[in-house]
Enzyme design. Structure first.
Site, PDB file in Angstrom:
ATOM      1  N   ASP A 178      38.029  44.738  23.503  1.00  0.00           N
ATOM      2  CA  ASP A 178      39.020  44.674  24.563  1.00  0.00           C
ATOM      3  C   ASP A 178      38.844  45.937  25.430  1.00  0.00           C
ATOM      4  O   ASP A 178      38.608  47.026  24.905  1.00  0.00           O
ATOM      5  CB  ASP A 178      40.381  44.670  23.836  1.00  0.00           C
ATOM      6  CG  ASP A 178      41.565  44.599  24.719  1.00  0.00           C
ATOM      7  OD1 ASP A 178      42.295  43.607  24.635  1.00  0.00           O
ATOM      8  OD2 ASP A 178      41.793  45.556  25.484  1.00  0.00           O
ATOM      9  N   ILE A 179      38.941  45.766  26.744  1.00  0.00           N
ATOM     10  CA  ILE A 179      38.791  46.927  27.644  1.00  0.00           C
ATOM     11  C   ILE A 179      40.067  47.772  27.551  1.00  0.00           C
ATOM     12  O   ILE A 179      41.182  47.233  27.611  1.00  0.00           O
ATOM     13  CB  ILE A 179      38.537  46.463  29.094  1.00  0.00           C
ATOM     14  CG1 ILE A 179      37.254  45.604  29.147  1.00  0.00           C
ATOM     15  CG2 ILE A 179      38.425  47.666  30.031  1.00  0.00           C
ATOM     16  CD1 ILE A 179      36.984  44.959  30.470  1.00  0.00           C
ATOM     17  N   ASN A 186      43.611  47.568  37.242  1.00  0.00           N
ATOM     18  CA  ASN A 186      44.210  46.664  38.239  1.00  0.00           C
ATOM     19  C   ASN A 186      45.237  47.407  39.086  1.00  0.00           C
ATOM     20  O   ASN A 186      45.261  47.273  40.305  1.00  0.00           O
ATOM     21  CB  ASN A 186      44.911  45.499  37.533  1.00  0.00           C
ATOM     22  CG  ASN A 186      43.955  44.381  37.158  1.00  0.00           C
ATOM     23  OD1 ASN A 186      42.903  44.234  37.754  1.00  0.00           O
ATOM     24  ND2 ASN A 186      44.318  43.608  36.152  1.00  0.00           N
ATOM     25  N   HIS A 191      43.219  44.136  41.936  1.00  0.00           N
ATOM     26  CA  HIS A 191      42.790  43.054  41.060  1.00  0.00           C
ATOM     27  C   HIS A 191      41.298  42.740  41.232  1.00  0.00           C
ATOM     28  O   HIS A 191      40.592  42.421  40.273  1.00  0.00           O
ATOM     29  CB  HIS A 191      43.640  41.807  41.368  1.00  0.00           C
ATOM     30  CG  HIS A 191      43.730  40.854  40.236  1.00  0.00           C
ATOM     31  ND1 HIS A 191      42.842  39.816  40.098  1.00  0.00           N
ATOM     32  CD2 HIS A 191      44.589  40.775  39.191  1.00  0.00           C
ATOM     33  CE1 HIS A 191      43.156  39.134  39.001  1.00  0.00           C
ATOM     34  NE2 HIS A 191      44.210  39.700  38.439  1.00  0.00           N
ATOM     35  N   ASP A 195      38.392  42.550  38.459  1.00  0.00           N
ATOM     36  CA  ASP A 195      37.417  41.460  38.252  1.00  0.00           C
ATOM     37  C   ASP A 195      35.991  42.014  38.199  1.00  0.00           C
ATOM     38  O   ASP A 195      35.174  41.574  37.381  1.00  0.00           O
ATOM     39  CB  ASP A 195      37.510  40.437  39.395  1.00  0.00           C
ATOM     40  CG  ASP A 195      38.740  39.537  39.269  1.00  0.00           C
ATOM     41  OD1 ASP A 195      39.447  39.661  38.255  1.00  0.00           O
ATOM     42  OD2 ASP A 195      38.978  38.724  40.177  1.00  0.00           O
ATOM     43  N   GLU A 221      41.100  40.218  29.159  1.00  0.00           N
ATOM     44  CA  GLU A 221      40.117  41.317  29.113  1.00  0.00           C
ATOM     45  C   GLU A 221      39.641  41.509  27.673  1.00  0.00           C
ATOM     46  O   GLU A 221      39.275  42.602  27.267  1.00  0.00           O
ATOM     47  CB  GLU A 221      40.681  42.625  29.699  1.00  0.00           C
ATOM     48  CG  GLU A 221      42.186  42.742  29.717  1.00  0.00           C
ATOM     49  CD  GLU A 221      42.789  43.050  28.357  1.00  0.00           C
ATOM     50  OE1 GLU A 221      43.205  42.067  27.700  1.00  0.00           O
ATOM     51  OE2 GLU A 221      42.850  44.225  27.955  1.00  0.00           O
TER      52      GLU A 221
HETATM   53  N1  LIG Z   1      41.576  41.677  37.406  1.00  0.00           N
HETATM   54  C1  LIG Z   1      41.858  40.888  36.371  1.00  0.00           C
HETATM   55  N2  LIG Z   1      42.830  41.267  35.494  1.00  0.00           N
HETATM   56  C2  LIG Z   1      43.082  40.480  34.429  1.00  0.00           C
HETATM   57  C3  LIG Z   1      42.369  39.286  34.215  1.00  0.00           C
HETATM   58  N3  LIG Z   1      42.835  38.726  33.059  1.00  0.00           N
HETATM   59  C4  LIG Z   1      43.804  39.546  32.584  1.00  0.00           C
HETATM   60  N4  LIG Z   1      43.958  40.619  33.406  1.00  0.00           N
HETATM   61  C5  LIG Z   1      44.888  41.744  33.284  1.00  0.00           C
HETATM   62  O1  LIG Z   1      44.547  42.503  32.153  1.00  0.00           O
HETATM   63  C6  LIG Z   1      45.694  43.330  31.845  1.00  0.00           C
HETATM   64  C7  LIG Z   1      45.787  43.507  30.347  1.00  0.00           C
HETATM   65  O2  LIG Z   1      46.772  44.444  30.106  1.00  0.00           O
HETATM   66  P1  LIG Z   1      47.303  44.828  28.661  1.00  0.00           P
HETATM   67  O3  LIG Z   1      47.299  43.594  27.796  1.00  0.00           O
HETATM   68  O4  LIG Z   1      48.578  45.554  28.838  1.00  0.00           O
HETATM   69  O5  LIG Z   1      46.211  45.744  28.051  1.00  0.00           O
HETATM   70  P2  LIG Z   1      45.555  47.106  28.532  1.00  0.00           P
HETATM   71  O6  LIG Z   1      46.149  47.637  29.795  1.00  0.00           O
HETATM   72  O7  LIG Z   1      44.081  46.884  28.562  1.00  0.00           O
HETATM   73  O8  LIG Z   1      45.932  48.086  27.388  1.00  0.00           O
HETATM   74  P3  LIG Z   1      45.288  48.221  25.957  1.00  0.00           P
HETATM   75  O9  LIG Z   1      44.620  46.902  25.614  1.00  0.00           O
HETATM   76  O10 LIG Z   1      46.418  48.528  25.046  1.00  0.00           O
HETATM   77  O11 LIG Z   1      44.291  49.334  26.027  1.00  0.00           O
HETATM   78  C8  LIG Z   1      46.899  42.627  32.440  1.00  0.00           C
HETATM   79  O12 LIG Z   1      47.401  43.432  33.471  1.00  0.00           O
HETATM   80  C9  LIG Z   1      46.319  41.330  33.022  1.00  0.00           C
HETATM   81  O13 LIG Z   1      46.940  40.960  34.221  1.00  0.00           O
HETATM   82  C10 LIG Z   1      41.373  38.910  35.160  1.00  0.00           C
HETATM   83  O14 LIG Z   1      40.702  37.872  35.066  1.00  0.00           O
HETATM   84  N5  LIG Z   1      41.140  39.736  36.199  1.00  0.00           N
END
Ligand SMILES: Nc1nc2c(ncn2[C@@H]2O[C@H](COP(=O)(O)OP(=O)(O)OP(=O)(O)O)[C@@H](O)[C@H]2O)c(=O)[nH]1
Length: 308
Positions: A178-179, A186, A191, A195, A221
Site C-alpha cells: 500500500d502506498i 492527492n 487527484h 493517478d 492504492e
Molecule cells: N488519485 C487517486 N486516488 C485514489 C484512487 N483510489 C483511491 N484513492 C485515494 O487513496 C487515498 C487512500 O487514503 P487512506 O486509505 O487514508 O490511506 P493513506 O493516506 O495512504 O494512509 P496510510 O495507508 O495509512 O499510509 C484516499 O484519499 C482515496 O481517495 C485513485 O484511483 N486515484
C-alpha cells in the site's frame, strides 16, 4: 522460455502458472470457449484448450458450476480435430443443447448448453463473436487505469492455486502493499498527480517481478502480488527489493518532484495449509503483516510470523 503460439509443444515447456495466466488473460483469441450467459458467474469464460474438459459441480472440474442441480461430473466436452463434442455423463438432471436433452452431440457455433440452471454459449474458434468476447473478458480482468490485473483476477488465481491436488499442494507466497500517506499526495498535488503516482508505482513494481508472478491492483492504492514457488523468506527479499526501488524513484508532476514509499506485508501458503487454509486466510495473514508495517512507521516489510 517458449513462444507465444499456444501449441502442445510450447504448452509442455511452459511453467504451469505462466500457462494459467495466458489461458486466463485474454491471449487465447484463437481458441473456442464457453461463455456463461446465465448462472452464478455470468460473463465467465472457459477456454476449451484441452482435449477433454469436465463440466460439473466437483471442485476439480475444469468448469466448476456451484449449483445443487448439477452433478459432480455432469458432462464432458471432447475435442476431435477441429470439432467439439459434448457428452452427458449420466447426470441426474441431464445436459441440454439448445433446450433439447442430449446425450452426445457435436457443438456448433452459438449453441446454448444448459446444465442445471446454468447456460453456456459455445463460441467456436472461428466465430465472428470471438474477438468481441475476448475484449469483454479483458475488460473484466484488467484495471482500466493501471493495465495490470484486478482483484477479481487475483482472487481467481489464488482460488485455483489453493484448490489444487491435495497430495502435492503448492508452495507460494503473496505480498500485499500500500502506498504510504497516499491521501496526502492527492491533497497536496491533486487527484491527477495521485493517478500518475499510482501508474508510476505500478510500472516500477511490474518491471521488478517475474513473468510468472501475478500482479494486481487490490483496491484504491493497495496492490497484491502472488509469487509461485516462493516461500515467505524469498518473498520477503522480493518485497524488500520493491520497497527500495519505489523509495529510490522520483516522479515528476508539473515540474515538481514527488517521492513515495510503500509498506508491505508478506505471507506464504505452506503445504500444511492445503487442508485447513483458504485464499481468504492467506490474504488475512498478509493484511495483518501490512497493518504491522504501517503501525511500525511505514516504508517497511513485515513477514507474517510462523511460516517460511
Ligand atoms: N488519485 C487517486 N486516488 C485514489 C484512487 N483510489 C483511491 N484513492 C485515494 O487513496 C487515498 C487512500 O487514503 P487512506 O486509505 O487514508 O490511506 P493513506 O493516506 O495512504 O494512509 P496510510 O495507508 O495509512 O499510509 C484516499 O484519499 C482515496 O481517495 C485513485 O484511483 N486515484
Amino acid at each position: 522460455m517458449g513462444k507465444e503460439r499456444s501449441t502442445e509443444e510450447t504448452t509442455i515447456t511452459r511453467h504451469p502458472d505462466r500457462l494459467w495466466i495466458e489461458r486466463n488473460s485474454g491471449r487465447n483469441d484463437l481458441e473456442a470457449c464457453l461463455i456463461m450467459i446465465r448462472g452464478p458467474d455470468v460473463g465467465r469464460r472457459i477456454v476449451l484448450n484441452r482435449d477433454e474438459m469436465v463440466l460439473g459441480r466437483s471442485k476439480s472440474a475444469d468448469a466448476q458450476i456451484e449449483e445443487s442441480a448439477v452433478s459432480r461430473k455432469h458432462a464432458i466436452i471432447r475435442r476431435r480435430d477441429s470439432a467439439f463434442i459434448i457428452e452427458d455423463q449420466n447426470s441426474k438432471n441431464g445436459t441440454f443443447v439448445n433446450m433439447k436433452k442430449t446425450m452426445v452431440c457435436v457443438l456448433r457455433d452459438q449453441d446454448l448448453i444448459g446444465i442445471g440452471n446454468t447456460v453456456f454459449k459455445f463460441i467456436a474458434d472461428n466465430s465472428i463473436e470471438r474477438a468481441y468476447h475476448e475484449a469483454l473478458h479483458k475488460q473484466a480482468i484488467l484495471d482500466p487505469m493501471l493495465k495490470i490485473h484486478n482483484k477479481k483476477f487475483f482472487l481467481e488465481y489464488l482460488e485455483q492455486k489453493c484448490s489444487g491436488n491435495p497430495t502435492s499442494p503448492p508452495r507460494f507466497a503473496i505480498i500485499l502493499f500500500d502506498i504510504d500517506h497516499f491521501k496526502r499526495i492527492n491533497d497536496s498535488y491533486g487527484h491527477q498527480a495521485g493517478d500518475q503516482v499510482l501508474q508510476h508505482v505500478a510500472v516500477t513494481v511490474k518491471t521488478h517481478l517475474r513473468n510468472t508472478d501475478i500482479f494486481s491492483r487490490y483496491g484504491g492504492e493497495e496492490f497484491a502480488v502472488a509469487l509461485p514457488d516462493s516461500n515467505a523468506q524469498q518473498a520477503g527479499i522480493t518485497a524488500e527489493k520493491l520497497r527500495r526501488t519505489v523509495e529510490d524513484t522520483v516522479i515528476e508532476h508539473d515540474q515538481r518532484e514527488i517521492k513515495v514509499t510503500i509498506s508491505l506485508g508478506v505471507a506464504s501458503f505452506v503445504p500444511a495449509d492445503a487442508i485447513t487454509g483458504s485464499p481468504r486466510d492467506l490474504i488475512d495473514c498478509a493484511d495483518t503483516a501490512l497493518y504491522e508495517a504501517k503501525n511500525a512507521g511505514r516504508n517497511r516489510v513485515v513477514v507474517y510470523p510462523g511460516d517460511g
